[in-house]
Design an enzyme around this catalytic site. Structure first.
Site, PDB file in Angstrom:
ATOM      1  N   ASP A 388       0.859  -1.187   0.000  1.00 33.69           N
ATOM      2  CA  ASP A 388       0.000   0.000   0.000  1.00 33.69           C
ATOM      3  C   ASP A 388       0.897   1.240   0.000  1.00 33.69           C
ATOM      4  OD1 ASP A 388      -2.283   1.782   0.519  1.00 33.69           O
ATOM      5  OD2 ASP A 388      -3.339  -0.025   1.162  1.00 33.69           O
ATOM      6  N   ASP A 503      -5.717   3.625  -7.120  1.00 37.52           N
ATOM      7  CA  ASP A 503      -6.512   3.915  -5.925  1.00 37.52           C
ATOM      8  C   ASP A 503      -6.956   5.378  -5.943  1.00 37.52           C
ATOM      9  OD1 ASP A 503      -7.735   3.426  -3.512  1.00 37.52           O
ATOM     10  OD2 ASP A 503      -5.903   3.552  -2.315  1.00 37.52           O
ATOM     11  N   GLU A 506     -11.671   8.368  -7.687  1.00 31.94           N
ATOM     12  CA  GLU A 506     -13.059   8.811  -7.915  1.00 31.94           C
ATOM     13  C   GLU A 506     -13.154  10.209  -8.557  1.00 31.94           C
ATOM     14  OE1 GLU A 506     -12.678   5.549  -5.524  1.00 31.94           O
ATOM     15  OE2 GLU A 506     -12.003   7.522  -4.882  1.00 31.94           O
ATOM     16  N   ARG A 584     -10.101   1.330  -8.249  1.00 35.23           N
ATOM     17  CA  ARG A 584     -11.206   1.496  -7.312  1.00 35.23           C
ATOM     18  C   ARG A 584     -12.409   2.146  -7.997  1.00 35.23           C
ATOM     19  NH1 ARG A 584     -10.722   4.191  -1.346  1.00 35.23           N
ATOM     20  NH2 ARG A 584     -10.893   6.174  -2.468  1.00 35.23           N
ATOM     21  N   ASP A 600     -12.811  -0.396   0.800  1.00 34.48           N
ATOM     22  CA  ASP A 600     -12.437  -0.484   2.211  1.00 34.48           C
ATOM     23  C   ASP A 600     -13.518  -1.145   3.058  1.00 34.48           C
ATOM     24  OD1 ASP A 600     -10.196   0.814   1.361  1.00 34.48           O
ATOM     25  OD2 ASP A 600     -10.741   2.765   2.176  1.00 34.48           O
ATOM     26  N   HIS A 658      -5.828  -8.373   2.336  1.00 31.79           N
ATOM     27  CA  HIS A 658      -5.316  -7.012   2.484  1.00 31.79           C
ATOM     28  C   HIS A 658      -6.026  -6.355   3.652  1.00 31.79           C
ATOM     29  CE1 HIS A 658      -5.488  -2.596   0.982  1.00 31.79           C
ATOM     30  NE2 HIS A 658      -4.307  -2.787   1.526  1.00 31.79           N
TER      31      HIS A 658
END
Length: 916
Positions: A388, A503, A506, A584, A600, A658
């Site tokens: 990450d 990641d 959005e 994502r 998440d 994860h």
């Protein structure tokens, strides 16, 4: 099909068809054929006066279920309702407060609704074309929303026998439309599955020819088409509806006045909230089992409201209505037709099907290696290691920490030597506060002016992970993918990674809008606000932000799609191999470029159960490489939960453990013997099944098939399957039945009608379509193989590179007629151009009561494909001898099945296996 033009009619003919005070049907054109009739009307308009009191037609009672909302913007006002020419009768929507909408989908029965005689738009002309119809509509009654579009064009295009397109646009101005590539082409139509009927009063009906079932039925007079609010309502044939983007809930949607918001947002997955992806697509199972699908190509924020009629109301706050209607007739056909429009999923690299390991919070290369090694030492098969953001240098994209991750490039090279792979993380924002000349990802984009701008023309600043502020490369600018590819190429020269994790795209912003706020604007605060009663800029950037293509208001939901596209092209160019990307954020058609994970999730039983409808929905969206963080990402997992989750997660298409930085270590070797046992047991089965899984991914890439699918996809006439989302199928043949609740000692899955075999024991079960009570071990789940199918298997190794060197098995599961079939696609698992160069093998298996034949429709990949054994489930007659290509071979007749020794034979040659 000849064209029709109202203007060509004589005045005498026009007048002869007029009727006073009504819409005037001036012509009826009937186009008949053996496969259906299409009726078109040309209409001449009449005048309407603005209402100043309730419409007399409001005295006609409208059932609550049939009330379509004329006042979707809140609060509801009787005065405003009557001003819009609608009916007002206090109902349950008045009891729903704004705060209620944060945690509930329920909107209530509308108090303000359209009467049966309401005319918002009137049709003024229609022209029949070679492939459909073009109509013109004029606004007759104000909608109540600012800037009504007065003149609207309607275009119906018959694409092929099973699909058509309905496009509604502003007749006088260009409005924003997503520029994603569409793959369909108009074909000759000879056996249409549908009838299209356009009535003079505005009813547009699409029905299934064979059954008359409603596929799409809308009253165009109720259309709302204003600058920042559009609404179109359609009846459906049933309440068995699936899809509508990314929502944390069950697979089948609610019609209890439920609102589903579609707008990419990076907040935590909780119920009743829009999540990371935008997929305005739904699939309906009609009475009798036929299926249809509807896709709205629109990238603006929107609500979709389901009411008990049953009916669907589409409410985007910008753009146009660009609808694709697909008639299957099977659910799988609908998905094939949908992906045939938005694009087929990318072909995955074989190694991406292996088990993958990650944690936010290793914080050093030594800790990363320690966790990886303890799992390898415990015998866990691992194909991919991830990190990450803690591996980055000050959380900067395209960097790694030179101190805590010193020696990182050499370590990754060591993974490759062991047959393993590495995936690197990238976020869409880059820091704009590094010393000049020290951070090329910013400097090079700034030099070419490639960043998203604020309303005043300056790069828009937000707060993400890096120390100060971030700015966003504008992927709608055609120069940005070139810049992006250069950063990936440079990064890859430093770290020889194999895939990329996208990641925060959005895009997420820890502030709301920008560090300086957003300007006051109707763009920032539209009259109708989809979703929660929070501004659209919440946890993202300003809607007034400027992209090369348009403003962020239109572009927001496309950011992840465009970034994935640019990343896919860059990886393909740099590595010369198949890209592997997990993103994502997503938009319709993104499966062409990336897979997706569910974000998440919390480590609890509810979130684990949600992962099944999540991956089934995304397979419907054409994104088959999907999965969830095994054992959960947020908060501490428990041993029991993680044990069950490792068993389930072994059968996700994308299988990765994860978790978050502030949680306990939950890798399989860290949590105790039961977690480890569940991991080893179920990953062994996964790796054994990989040739079958991989073949399904080929079918997805070529035909648009799902990989994992709900039971109703294979059994659409069985109504018992419509609400099932706690078990699932891999392809048509493998039923996965996990334990999803604490303290489970047995499960009661539904087994559809047919012959089924326990994958491990060969035990046969002839189901009539029933629930079956099965005992379950603390570490296992149940796998059943459907009679009638042959599964290619391969003896598992420690990773996919090792596994691919091992021998194959065949599992032959005979049906009630003692027949079975299957296939195997096999190539090198990584090359970009195997389909163009035909460097692959396509092998077909067919069995009956006397034996099984192995033949190839294509042999272009020269690699060892030695056989080990053939497992035969369900043979009724006794067997004394078995031969392969005429040569006797040994076999072992076990209690439930027969094992045939096939050593010395290969799938590289045609085989004829006979038992007698």
């Amino acid at each position: 099909m000849e064209g029709f033009n109202y203007a060509s009619m004589t005045e005498e003919k026009r007048r002869s068809n007029c009727k006073r005070n009504t819409l005037y049907a001036l012509a009826v054109i009937v186009v008949g054929s053996a496969v259906g009739t299409i009726i078109f009307f040309a209409i001449h308009g009449t005048s309407f006066k603005k209402p100043d009191k309730p419409d007399e037609s409001c005295s006609i009672e409208v059932p609550d279920n049939e009330k379509f909302d004329c006042h979707p913007d809140r609060p509801v006002s009787e005065k405003e309702c009557l001003k819009r020419g609608c009916c007002y009768k206090p109902a349950s929507d008045l009891t729903v407060k704004e705060d209620d909408l944060i945690n509930s989908r329920f909107l209530g029965v509308p108090s303000c609704y359209y009467s049966s005689k309401y005319v918002g738009y009137e049709i003024t002309s229609i022209t029949l074309t070679a492939d459909g119809i073009v109509a013109h509509l004029n606004r007759a009654t104000p909608s109540g929303f600012p800037k009504d579009i007065q003149n609207v064009n309607l275009e119906v295009t018959l694409i092929d026998d099973a699909s058509l397109r309905i496009k509604i646009t502003d007749a006088n101005a260009t409005r924003f439309e997503p520029d994603i590539p569409l793959e369909y082409s108009i074909k000759k139509k000879s056996k249409k599955l549908y009838d299209v009927d356009l009535q003079p009063d505005g009813w547009l009906n699409i029905t299934r020819k064979t059954t008359g079932a409603i596929v799409f039925k809308t009253q165009l007079s109720r259309l709302v088409f204003s600058d920042q609010f559009l609404q179109l309502s359609t009846y459906t044939s049933s309440q068995n509806l699936y899809g509508l983007s990314e929502q944390k809930e069950g697979l089948r949607k609610s019609f209890n006045w439920a609102r589903y918001t579609i707008f990419n947002q990076g907040d935590l997955p909780v119920p009743n909230r829009n999540l990371y992806g935008t997929h305005p697509f739904y699939l309906v199972v009609e009475p009798g089992g036929d299926a249809n699908g509807v896709f709205l190509l629109n990238s603006n924020a929107m609500d979709v409201v389901l009411q008990p009629a049953p009916a669907v109301s589409l409410r985007p706050i910008g753009g146009i209505f660009d609808l694709f209607i697909m008639l299957g007739p099977t659910p799988e056909d609908v998905v094939r037709q949908y992906t045939g429009i938005v694009g087929r999923p990318a072909m995955i690299p074989y190694w991406s099907l292996g088990f993958q390991l990650c944690k936010y919070g290793y914080f050093s290369l030594n800790a990363t290696d320690e966790v990886l090694q303890r799992n390898l030492d415990a015998g866990v098969p691992i194909d991919v290691q991830w990190n990450d953001i803690d591996f980055m240098d000050h959380y900067l994209d395209f960097t790694y920490d030179p101190v805590t991750f010193a020696g990182f490039p050499e370590w990754i090279n060591g993974l490759h030597e062991k047959g393993m792979h590495y995936v690197a993380m990238v976020s869409p924002g880059v820091s704009n506060t590094e010393p000049p000349g020290t951070y090329p990802p910013y400097d090079e984009a700034a030099a070419k002016d490639l960043f998203v701008k604020d309303a005043y023309g300056k790069p828009i600043e937000s707060k993400v992970w890096n120390t100060n502020f971030s700015v966003y490369p504008d992927f709608s600018n055609p120069e940005t993918p070139i810049y992006w590819a250069k950063q990936i190429e440079k990064y890859h020269s430093d770290l020889d990674f194999d895939g990329i994790w996208l990641d925060m795209n959005e895009p997420l912003n820890f502030n709301n809008g920008t560090v300086n706020g957003c300007p006051t604007s109707e763009i920032e605060d539209p009259q109708y606000l989809p979703g929660r009663p929070y501004p659209l800029r919440t946890l993202t950037i300003c809607m007034t932000a400027k992209h090369n293509a348009t403003i962020h208001y239109n572009e927001h939901n496309l950011v992840g799609y465009r970034e994935a596209h640019a990343t896919y092209d860059a990886l393909a160019s740099v590595r010369k191999k198949r890209p592997f990307i997990i993103s994502r954020a997503s938009f319709a058609g993104q499966g062409v470029h990336s897979g997706h994970w569910s974000g998440d999730l919390t480590s609890d039983w509810e979130d684990m159960r949600y992962t099944i409808p999540f991956m089934l929905a995304f397979n419907m969206y054409g994104m088959p490489m999907v999965g969830s963080d095994i054992c959960g990402f947020r908060l501490n997992t428990t041993m029991e939960l993680c044990t069950r989750w490792q068993a389930l997660g072994a059968f996700y298409p994308f299988s990765r453990n994860h978790n978050d930085f502030d949680t306990i270590e939950q890798d399989p070797a860290a949590l105790g013997s039961t977690v480890l046992e569940a991991t080893l047991q179920n990953l062994k089965s996964r790796y054994y099944l990989l040739p079958y899984f991989y073949t399904l991914f080929r079918n997805s890439h070529i035909n648009g098939d799902t990989t994992v699918r709900p039971l109703f996809f294979e059994f659409p006439s069985d109504e018992n399957t419509y609400g099932i989302d706690e078990e699932f199928l891999w392809g048509p043949a493998l039923l996965v039945m996990p334990a999803l609740y604490p303290n489970a000692k047995e499960i009661k899955p539904y087994i559809p009608k047919g012959i089924w075999y326990d994958f491990y024991t060969g035990e046969k079960f002839a189901s009539k379509g029933e629930n079956r009570t099965l005992s379950i071990t603390p570490t296992g789940l149940h796998l059943s193989v459907r009679g009638g199918y042959i599964l290619p298997l391969q003896i598992p190794g420690n990773n996919t590179v090792e596994s691919r060197q091992n021998d194959f098995d065949l599992l032959v599961a005979l049906d009630e007629n003692q027949k079975a079939s299957g296939e195997l696609f096999w190539d090198d698992g990584d090359s970009l151009d195997v389909f163009e160069n035909t460097t692959y093998n396509d092998i077909v298996f067919k069995a009956n009561e006397n034996g099984v034949n192995v033949t190839a429709t294509k042999r272009g990949y020269n690699h060892s494909m030695d056989l080990n054994e053939i497992k035969l489930f369900g043979l009724i007659k006794s067997t004394a001898n078995v031969t392969i290509n005429g040569e006797p071979v040994p076999f072992d007749e076990k209690e439930k099945y027969i094992t045939i020794n096939a050593e010395g034979y290969s799938l590289n040659t045609d085989l004829n296996v006979v038992w007698y």
